[in-house]
Design an enzyme around this catalytic site. Structure first.
Site, PDB file in Angstrom:
ATOM      1  N   GLU A 216      -6.268  15.159  22.257  1.00 13.88           N
ATOM      2  CA  GLU A 216      -5.607  14.232  22.843  1.00 13.88           C
ATOM      3  C   GLU A 216      -5.086  13.139  21.926  1.00 13.88           C
ATOM      4  O   GLU A 216      -5.612  12.698  20.838  1.00 13.88           O
ATOM      5  CB  GLU A 216      -6.681  13.491  23.604  1.00 13.88           C
ATOM      6  CG  GLU A 216      -7.158  14.036  24.948  1.00 13.88           C
ATOM      7  CD  GLU A 216      -8.285  13.223  25.724  1.00 13.88           C
ATOM      8  OE1 GLU A 216      -8.110  11.886  25.850  1.00 13.88           O
ATOM      9  OE2 GLU A 216      -8.947  14.141  26.701  1.00 13.88           O
TER      10      GLU A 216
ATOM     11  N   GLU B 285     -15.582  14.750  24.818  1.00 17.32           N
ATOM     12  CA  GLU B 285     -15.947  13.390  24.269  1.00 17.32           C
ATOM     13  C   GLU B 285     -17.385  12.985  24.406  1.00 17.32           C
ATOM     14  O   GLU B 285     -17.632  12.217  25.489  1.00 17.32           O
ATOM     15  CB  GLU B 285     -15.202  12.111  24.801  1.00 17.32           C
ATOM     16  CG  GLU B 285     -13.657  12.124  24.330  1.00 17.32           C
ATOM     17  CD  GLU B 285     -12.876  10.844  24.516  1.00 17.32           C
ATOM     18  OE1 GLU B 285     -13.379  10.083  25.315  1.00 17.32           O
ATOM     19  OE2 GLU B 285     -11.871  10.940  24.298  1.00 17.32           O
TER      20      GLU B 285
HETATM   21  C1  FCB Z   1     -10.016   9.562  26.675  1.00 20.15           C
HETATM   22  C2  FCB Z   1     -10.237  10.544  27.888  1.00 20.15           C
HETATM   23  C3  FCB Z   1      -9.359  10.875  28.585  1.00 20.15           C
HETATM   24  C4  FCB Z   1      -8.203   9.752  28.877  1.00 20.15           C
HETATM   25  C5  FCB Z   1      -7.991   8.940  27.451  1.00 20.15           C
HETATM   26  C6  FCB Z   1      -7.027   7.662  27.621  1.00 20.15           C
HETATM   27  O1  FCB Z   1     -11.085   8.934  26.083  1.00 20.15           O
HETATM   28  O2  FCB Z   1     -10.867  11.811  27.370  1.00 20.15           O
HETATM   29  O3  FCB Z   1      -9.840  11.381  29.839  1.00 20.15           O
HETATM   30  O4  FCB Z   1      -8.951   8.836  29.867  1.00 20.15           O
HETATM   31  O5  FCB Z   1      -9.151   8.463  26.867  1.00 20.15           O
END
Ligand code: FCB
Length: 440
Positions: free
Chosen positions: A345, A166
């Protein structure tokens, strides 16, 4: 076979990040990271929480891998802590830190899991921050050295390497909004950081491939679609304009080799360290990319963020809207020439309670997971090349500026005793993996 049966080689995983779970913040020669510094500063993190101990994964990794094994995961996405390995960011290597990741990777492989390693999930060595951090272009060269070191040590077992997690959050949440380490609120710094992080990504990809040409290199981006409140032309164009200004800042350079006109308009005046050749470096072809998807933004005709009264919102106040994942994926594969995708994620925070039977009944998290897996599968049937899915997160953990108040885990962690308990959502995910199918 139902619609929601996945291909036999689909990769089912879960993800974590070093600072959020490891603890052992100053053990075995580890250097200070910007998150150590930030969380040790008052009023930065809810409740004054820190990652000093976190889930104590540094000492409990074997138990955690056993949990992954019980869940039947095929892969585990984790990050390595740069200051644990090179305490001052460049130069002397801390062998005990490197040994930890060596043991970790051995244990992951012994459990028949495929390790997916992220080199940078936000814990920059503080010593480098003291020299300007990512605003200083030299940090990108230090990153490439760190990447090469890691590949030499772990590249015989780790095949999938992500440079950054990110970059947008690194640049803007850390340097424009001041909510993450290092905590600046400065547009110029933020845009220079964004650029240098992309340069570091390019150098990192080269370092990975130079050290071992058989490895797969990629990057993980977070994208939030901006969707119109209604289908009026005003709402549609407001949402589209914000998407272009906000969400294309990394996509265009990485996948098209130039800044989009909308984001370059703001960035240009700040890019004092831009060099010829940067865009070619940044846009090298990748073997895969990762998408972190949580929610969408809904935009009114006036360009304002609006909440949808009928929608469900999580503890983060993020709307649950799984169909927007499919819409986003279909659009991205129309707009860009993209390599194969892993959803690196996806998950939700809800208040959990341990019930009298010792279990954690978390129907809302389970449903979030189910809806997003269904939309993932539908997007594959639309032609999007999704190779795997990593739930965020394996464990409840340190949720950055929110400390331990937001729980995203498939596994509950009692922070007093460090006891782990698989939640209902985790048990359900294990079944999905076993059957390779989401039940109707
Ligand atoms: C993302 C992050 C991860 C976690 C989630 C909820 O932005 O990569 O580390 O905090 O959000």
């Amino acid at each position: 076979m139902t619609t929601y049966t996945f291909p036999h080689n689909f990769i089912w995983g879960a993800a974590t990040a070093s600072y959020q779970i490891e603890g052992a913040w100053n053990e075995d020669g580890k250097g200070e990271s910007i998150w150590d510094r930030f969380s040790h500063t008052s009023n930065k993190v809810t409740g004054g929480h820190t990652g000093d101990t976190a889930c104590d994964h540094y000492h409990r990794y074997e138990e955690d891998i056993e949990l992954m094994h019980r869940l039947g995961l095929k892969a585990y996405r984790f990050s390595t802590s740069w200051p644990r390995i090179i305490p001052s960011g460049r130069g002397k290597v801390n062998l005990k830190g490197l040994d930890f990741y060596d043991r970790l990777v051995d244990a992951i492989c012994a459990a028949n899991l495929d390790p997916f390693l992220t080199l940078y999930h936000w814990d920059l060595p503080q010593a480098l921050q003291d020299q300007g951090g990512w605003e200083n272009r030299d940090t990108a060269y230090a990153f490439a050295d760190y990447a090469a070191l890691m590949v030499k040590r772990l590249g015989d077992r780790v095949k999938n390497w992500s440079t950054f997690n990110e970059p947008a959050v690194v640049a803007f949440v850390g340097n424009l909004y001041g909510e993450h380490a290092p905590g600046f609120k400065d547009e110029g710094i933020a845009y220079r950081v964004a650029h240098n992080v992309m340069v570091a990504h390019g150098l990192g990809v080269q370092a990975i491939r130079n050290a071992n040409s058989s490895l797969k290199a990629g990057i993980v981006l977070n994208l939030w679609p901006f969707e119109p409140e209604t289908n009026t032309p005003e709402d549609l164009s407001a949402a589209e304009n914000i998407w272009k200004a906000n969400e294309t800042h990394f996509l265009e350079p990485i996948f098209k080799g130039h800044y989009s006109p909308e984001s370059y308009e703001i960035a240009e005046k700040h890019l004092t360290t831009f060099k010829d050749g940067d865009m070619a470096l940044i846009s090298q072809e990748l073997d895969f990319w990762g998408l972190n998807f949580y929610s969408r933004h809904v935009i009114s005709g006036e360009g304002e963020f609006v909440k949808v009264p009928a929608s469900e919102y999580t503890e983060m106040d993020w709307e649950v809207c799984a169909p927007s994942l499919r819409r986003l994926l279909v659009r991205l594969y129309q707009d860009y020439k993209l390599p194969p995708l892993y959803i690196t994620e996806n998950g939700s925070a809800f208040q959990d309670e341990v019930s009298a039977d010792g279990k954690i009944h978390d129907p809302r998290r389970l449903d979030y997971l189910k809806q997003h897996l269904i939309q993932t599968r539908l997007s594959m049937l639309d032609g999007v090349d999704v190779r795997g899915y990593f739930a965020w997160s394996l464990l409840d953990n340190f949720e950055w500026a929110h400390g331990y108040t937001k729980r995203f885990g498939l596994v509950h962690v009692d922070y007093t005793t460090q006891k782990r308990t698989i939640k209902d959502s985790g048990e359900w995910y294990a079944q999905v993996i076993r059957k390779n199918e989401v039940p109707e």
